[in-house]
Enzyme design. Sequence first.
Site, PDB file in Angstrom:
ATOM      1  N   TYR A  56       1.520   2.886   8.072  1.00  0.00           N
ATOM      2  CA  TYR A  56       1.127   2.772   6.661  1.00  0.00           C
ATOM      3  C   TYR A  56       1.843   1.578   6.039  1.00  0.00           C
ATOM      4  O   TYR A  56       2.914   1.170   6.477  1.00  0.00           O
ATOM      5  CB  TYR A  56       1.333   4.063   5.876  1.00  0.00           C
ATOM      6  CG  TYR A  56       2.706   4.696   5.871  1.00  0.00           C
ATOM      7  CD1 TYR A  56       3.782   4.128   5.193  1.00  0.00           C
ATOM      8  CD2 TYR A  56       2.922   5.915   6.515  1.00  0.00           C
ATOM      9  CE1 TYR A  56       5.017   4.739   5.164  1.00  0.00           C
ATOM     10  CE2 TYR A  56       4.170   6.537   6.500  1.00  0.00           C
ATOM     11  CZ  TYR A  56       5.216   5.940   5.823  1.00  0.00           C
ATOM     12  OH  TYR A  56       6.440   6.540   5.795  1.00  0.00           O
ATOM     13  N   CYS A  57       1.189   0.981   5.048  1.00  0.00           N
ATOM     14  CA  CYS A  57       1.683  -0.232   4.374  1.00  0.00           C
ATOM     15  C   CYS A  57       2.109  -1.299   5.390  1.00  0.00           C
ATOM     16  O   CYS A  57       3.253  -1.759   5.387  1.00  0.00           O
ATOM     17  CB  CYS A  57       2.845   0.106   3.438  1.00  0.00           C
ATOM     18  SG  CYS A  57       3.151  -1.181   2.207  1.00  0.00           S
ATOM     19  N   PRO A  58       1.173  -1.700   6.302  1.00  0.00           N
ATOM     20  CA  PRO A  58       1.548  -2.652   7.338  1.00  0.00           C
ATOM     21  C   PRO A  58       1.812  -4.049   6.777  1.00  0.00           C
ATOM     22  O   PRO A  58       1.224  -4.446   5.776  1.00  0.00           O
ATOM     23  CB  PRO A  58       0.325  -2.657   8.267  1.00  0.00           C
ATOM     24  CG  PRO A  58      -0.821  -2.268   7.370  1.00  0.00           C
ATOM     25  CD  PRO A  58      -0.253  -1.342   6.342  1.00  0.00           C
ATOM     26  N   LEU A  96       0.839  -1.198   0.000  1.00  0.00           N
ATOM     27  CA  LEU A  96       0.000   0.000   0.000  1.00  0.00           C
ATOM     28  C   LEU A  96       0.877   1.252   0.000  1.00  0.00           C
ATOM     29  O   LEU A  96       2.096   1.159  -0.132  1.00  0.00           O
ATOM     30  CB  LEU A  96      -0.914  -0.025   1.232  1.00  0.00           C
ATOM     31  CG  LEU A  96      -1.988  -1.129   1.226  1.00  0.00           C
ATOM     32  CD1 LEU A  96      -2.577  -1.316   2.609  1.00  0.00           C
ATOM     33  CD2 LEU A  96      -3.096  -0.816   0.222  1.00  0.00           C
ATOM     34  N   LYS A 103       7.483   1.880  14.102  1.00  0.00           N
ATOM     35  CA  LYS A 103       7.999   1.390  12.817  1.00  0.00           C
ATOM     36  C   LYS A 103       8.869   2.438  12.127  1.00  0.00           C
ATOM     37  O   LYS A 103       8.515   3.602  12.057  1.00  0.00           O
ATOM     38  CB  LYS A 103       6.803   1.029  11.921  1.00  0.00           C
ATOM     39  CG  LYS A 103       7.168   0.622  10.493  1.00  0.00           C
ATOM     40  CD  LYS A 103       5.914   0.153   9.770  1.00  0.00           C
ATOM     41  CE  LYS A 103       6.097   0.037   8.276  1.00  0.00           C
ATOM     42  NZ  LYS A 103       4.891  -0.471   7.621  1.00  0.00           N
TER      43      LYS A 103
END
Length: 277
Positions: free
Chosen positions: A148-150, A93, A161
């Site tokens: 975001y973009c896990p 993502l 992160k």
Amino acid sequence: MAAAKQLLKQPSWRIIDQSSLGANFHALQSFAMDDTLCTSVGKGESGAVCRTWVHENTIVLGIQDTRLPHLQTGIQYLESEGYQVIVRNSGGLAVVLDNGVLNVSLVFPEGEKAIDINRGYDAMFELTKHMFKDLTTEIQAKEIVGSYCPGSYDLSIGDKKFAGISQRRIRGGVAVQIYLCIDGSGSQRAALIGEFYKRALQGEQTKFAFPTINPSVMASLTELTGQPLTIQDVMLRLLTSLKELSGTIFANTLQENENELYYNYYQRIVERNEKVL
């Protein structure tokens, strides 16, 4: 993890450093580069490659993001904040790239024995831990919810992160890619993506569950270690680590036979972006 370390012990690493090309280097070129190198390595025309790259204010969307109900509204917001928007040719993502984010691609040949997906991820995890071993022993690989973009290979310190890893495979070549947030504010980057999703969703239910972003779960390595790290510092750590883990590294550029491949991949990704966006 021994198998992952073995993967890093290539006969030699060909280094293609594109971390200081600046504003004229477009993110679409990067994804075409990785596909080119993946193909070249897969065919046995090149040994293992480590490519480094930095892009100025760019949001890279995944294929899923293009299905957002109000995508154009979200893109207009990002552009108004000074970001260009592209869609990459692999999963995942939206992620933020800017001058404080170093991207590293490791391109491996599969050879006789296929490289298991987790082994590719583990190799990048091991390399990252080695790069920062004097600063921290706390780096973990697990999904950080609210980022975001896990994914299950989010890299974090104290549940914040700072990096995400993805993979792309083309006929016998495996490219493992990581973005490392080196400096700047991780939470500001996350807030930007959170606002993008708000505007692109506008409260609508979608088949695919997009992440609800919590900016407080993201940070840069400078914020997490208390050390003022720069892209150049981390480049040195990367090259030193590869040399320590494998033995031989050499600087290089695209070869003649790769230039044509690159041109074709670049045309393909440009056309795809024009269609989608």
